[in-house]
Design a protein around this motif. Structure first.
Motif, PDB file in Angstrom:
ATOM      1  N   UNK A  82       0.869  -1.587   0.612  1.00  0.00           N
ATOM      2  CA  UNK A  82      -0.321   0.125   0.358  1.00  0.00           C
ATOM      3  C   UNK A  82       1.038   1.314   0.458  1.00  0.00           C
ATOM      4  N   UNK A  83       1.872   0.962   0.525  1.00  0.00           N
ATOM      5  CA  UNK A  83       2.888   2.033   0.878  1.00  0.00           C
ATOM      6  C   UNK A  83       4.008   2.788  -0.061  1.00  0.00           C
ATOM      7  N   UNK A  84       4.005   2.028  -1.055  1.00  0.00           N
ATOM      8  CA  UNK A  84       5.004   1.511  -2.337  1.00  0.00           C
ATOM      9  C   UNK A  84       3.534   1.603  -3.085  1.00  0.00           C
ATOM     10  N   UNK A  85       2.345   1.716  -3.307  1.00  0.00           N
ATOM     11  CA  UNK A  85       1.751   2.267  -4.849  1.00  0.00           C
ATOM     12  C   UNK A  85       0.903   3.187  -4.185  1.00  0.00           C
ATOM     13  N   UNK A  86       1.199   4.424  -2.825  1.00  0.00           N
ATOM     14  CA  UNK A  86       0.899   5.791  -2.857  1.00  0.00           C
ATOM     15  C   UNK A  86       2.243   5.831  -3.786  1.00  0.00           C
ATOM     16  N   UNK A  87       3.453   5.742  -2.900  1.00  0.00           N
ATOM     17  CA  UNK A  87       4.336   6.746  -3.578  1.00  0.00           C
ATOM     18  C   UNK A  87       4.639   6.943  -4.972  1.00  0.00           C
ATOM     19  N   UNK A  88       4.256   5.442  -6.290  1.00  0.00           N
ATOM     20  CA  UNK A  88       4.165   5.474  -7.527  1.00  0.00           C
ATOM     21  C   UNK A  88       3.380   6.249  -7.688  1.00  0.00           C
ATOM     22  N   UNK A  89       1.784   6.087  -6.962  1.00  0.00           N
ATOM     23  CA  UNK A  89       1.172   7.001  -7.815  1.00  0.00           C
ATOM     24  C   UNK A  89       1.309   8.831  -7.523  1.00  0.00           C
ATOM     25  N   UNK A  90       1.895   8.758  -6.525  1.00  0.00           N
ATOM     26  CA  UNK A  90       2.247  10.618  -7.182  1.00  0.00           C
ATOM     27  C   UNK A  90       3.377  11.323  -7.635  1.00  0.00           C
ATOM     28  N   UNK A  91       4.224  10.097  -8.723  1.00  0.00           N
ATOM     29  CA  UNK A  91       5.107  10.793  -9.142  1.00  0.00           C
ATOM     30  C   UNK A  91       4.510  11.268 -10.883  1.00  0.00           C
ATOM     31  N   UNK A  92       3.465  10.274 -11.123  1.00  0.00           N
ATOM     32  CA  UNK A  92       2.838  11.247 -12.722  1.00  0.00           C
ATOM     33  C   UNK A  92       2.099  12.578 -12.265  1.00  0.00           C
ATOM     34  N   UNK A  93       2.149  13.263 -10.853  1.00  0.00           N
ATOM     35  CA  UNK A  93       1.432  14.718 -10.761  1.00  0.00           C
ATOM     36  C   UNK A  93       2.529  15.922 -10.533  1.00  0.00           C
ATOM     37  N   UNK A  94       4.149  15.019 -10.592  1.00  0.00           N
ATOM     38  CA  UNK A  94       4.325  15.236 -10.033  1.00  0.00           C
ATOM     39  C   UNK A  94       5.456  15.868 -11.538  1.00  0.00           C
ATOM     40  N   UNK A  95       5.587  15.021 -12.227  1.00  0.00           N
ATOM     41  CA  UNK A  95       6.320  15.187 -13.387  1.00  0.00           C
ATOM     42  C   UNK A  95       5.519  15.969 -14.359  1.00  0.00           C
ATOM     43  N   UNK A  96       4.132  15.403 -14.428  1.00  0.00           N
ATOM     44  CA  UNK A  96       2.667  16.750 -14.510  1.00  0.00           C
ATOM     45  C   UNK A  96       3.505  18.188 -14.999  1.00  0.00           C
ATOM     46  N   UNK A  97       4.363  18.753 -13.357  1.00  0.00           N
ATOM     47  CA  UNK A  97       4.213  19.804 -13.200  1.00  0.00           C
ATOM     48  C   UNK A  97       5.719  20.548 -13.653  1.00  0.00           C
ATOM     49  N   UNK A  98       6.805  19.568 -14.365  1.00  0.00           N
ATOM     50  CA  UNK A  98       8.036  19.650 -14.506  1.00  0.00           C
ATOM     51  C   UNK A  98       8.154  19.317 -15.981  1.00  0.00           C
ATOM     52  N   UNK A  99       9.391  20.103 -16.750  1.00  0.00           N
ATOM     53  CA  UNK A  99       9.458  20.380 -18.015  1.00  0.00           C
ATOM     54  C   UNK A  99      11.107  20.120 -18.340  1.00  0.00           C
ATOM     55  N   UNK A 100      11.601  19.209 -19.186  1.00  0.00           N
ATOM     56  CA  UNK A 100      13.007  19.081 -19.743  1.00  0.00           C
ATOM     57  C   UNK A 100      13.731  20.665 -19.881  1.00  0.00           C
ATOM     58  N   UNK A 101      14.666  20.677 -19.639  1.00  0.00           N
ATOM     59  CA  UNK A 101      15.495  21.672 -20.111  1.00  0.00           C
ATOM     60  C   UNK A 101      16.666  21.654 -20.074  1.00  0.00           C
ATOM     61  N   UNK A 102      16.738  22.449 -21.240  1.00  0.00           N
ATOM     62  CA  UNK A 102      17.820  22.230 -21.654  1.00  0.00           C
ATOM     63  C   UNK A 102      18.969  23.203 -21.677  1.00  0.00           C
ATOM     64  N   UNK A 103      20.031  23.226 -21.639  1.00  0.00           N
ATOM     65  CA  UNK A 103      21.576  24.355 -21.273  1.00  0.00           C
ATOM     66  C   UNK A 103      20.927  24.732 -19.928  1.00  0.00           C
ATOM     67  N   UNK A 104      20.648  24.600 -19.235  1.00  0.00           N
ATOM     68  CA  UNK A 104      20.855  24.976 -18.013  1.00  0.00           C
ATOM     69  C   UNK A 104      21.211  24.041 -16.934  1.00  0.00           C
ATOM     70  N   UNK A 105      21.897  23.542 -17.522  1.00  0.00           N
ATOM     71  CA  UNK A 105      22.594  22.060 -15.935  1.00  0.00           C
ATOM     72  C   UNK A 105      23.978  22.660 -16.190  1.00  0.00           C
ATOM     73  N   UNK A 106      23.805  22.613 -14.305  1.00  0.00           N
ATOM     74  CA  UNK A 106      25.541  22.410 -14.027  1.00  0.00           C
ATOM     75  C   UNK A 106      26.265  21.717 -14.717  1.00  0.00           C
ATOM     76  N   UNK A 107      28.504  21.348 -14.126  1.00  0.00           N
ATOM     77  CA  UNK A 107      28.521  20.007 -14.865  1.00  0.00           C
ATOM     78  C   UNK A 107      28.370  19.189 -13.479  1.00  0.00           C
ATOM     79  N   UNK A 108      28.107  17.852 -13.952  1.00  0.00           N
ATOM     80  CA  UNK A 108      28.289  17.009 -13.259  1.00  0.00           C
ATOM     81  C   UNK A 108      26.468  17.094 -12.097  1.00  0.00           C
ATOM     82  N   UNK A 109      25.847  17.875 -12.949  1.00  0.00           N
ATOM     83  CA  UNK A 109      24.511  18.160 -11.881  1.00  0.00           C
ATOM     84  C   UNK A 109      22.833  18.241 -12.831  1.00  0.00           C
TER      85      UNK A 109
END
Length: 84
Positions: free
Chosen positions: A15-42
Motif C-alpha cells: 500500500x505504501x509503495x503504491x501511494x508513492x508510485x501514484x504521486x510520481x505522475x502528478x509531480x512529473x506533469x508539473x515539470x519540463x525538461x530544460x536543455x542548456x541550464x544544467x551545471x557540470x555534474x548536475x
C-alpha cells in the motif's frame, strides 16, 4: 514473526509503495525538461547528444545537450530551451 503478521506487513508495504508510485505522475506533469541550464555534474539524465548516459555526468556548465527538470513555464526564463 508468524504468518499473519508477515502477511499484514507485506500488504502494508504494498500500500505504501503504491501511494508513492501514484504521486510520481502528478509531480512529473508539473515539470519540463530544460536543455542548456544544467551545471557540470548536475544534469538529470542522459545527454541528448549521446555524450553520456546517466544523471550527474555532465562535464561542462550549460551544455545544450544536457537537461534538468524545472517547474513548468520556467525554462525559457532561466535561459534554457524546451527542445534540443
Amino acid at each position: 514473526m508468524n504468518a499473519s503478521k508477515a502477511l499484514l506487513a507485506s500488504a502494508l508495504g504494498a500500500v505504501v509503495a503504491m501511494g508513492a508510485l501514484s504521486a510520481t505522475p502528478a509531480v512529473a506533469a508539473e515539470k519540463e525538461k530544460c536543455f542548456g541550464i544544467a551545471q557540470a555534474g548536475k544534469n538529470d539524465c542522459a545527454s541528448a547528444t549521446g555524450s553520456h548516459s546517466c544523471a550527474g555526468q555532465a562535464t561542462k556548465d550549460k551544455d545544450p545537450g544536457d537537461w534538468k527538470y524545472v517547474a513548468k513555464g520556467s525554462c525559457e526564463k532561466m535561459g534554457g530551451k524546451l527542445a534540443k
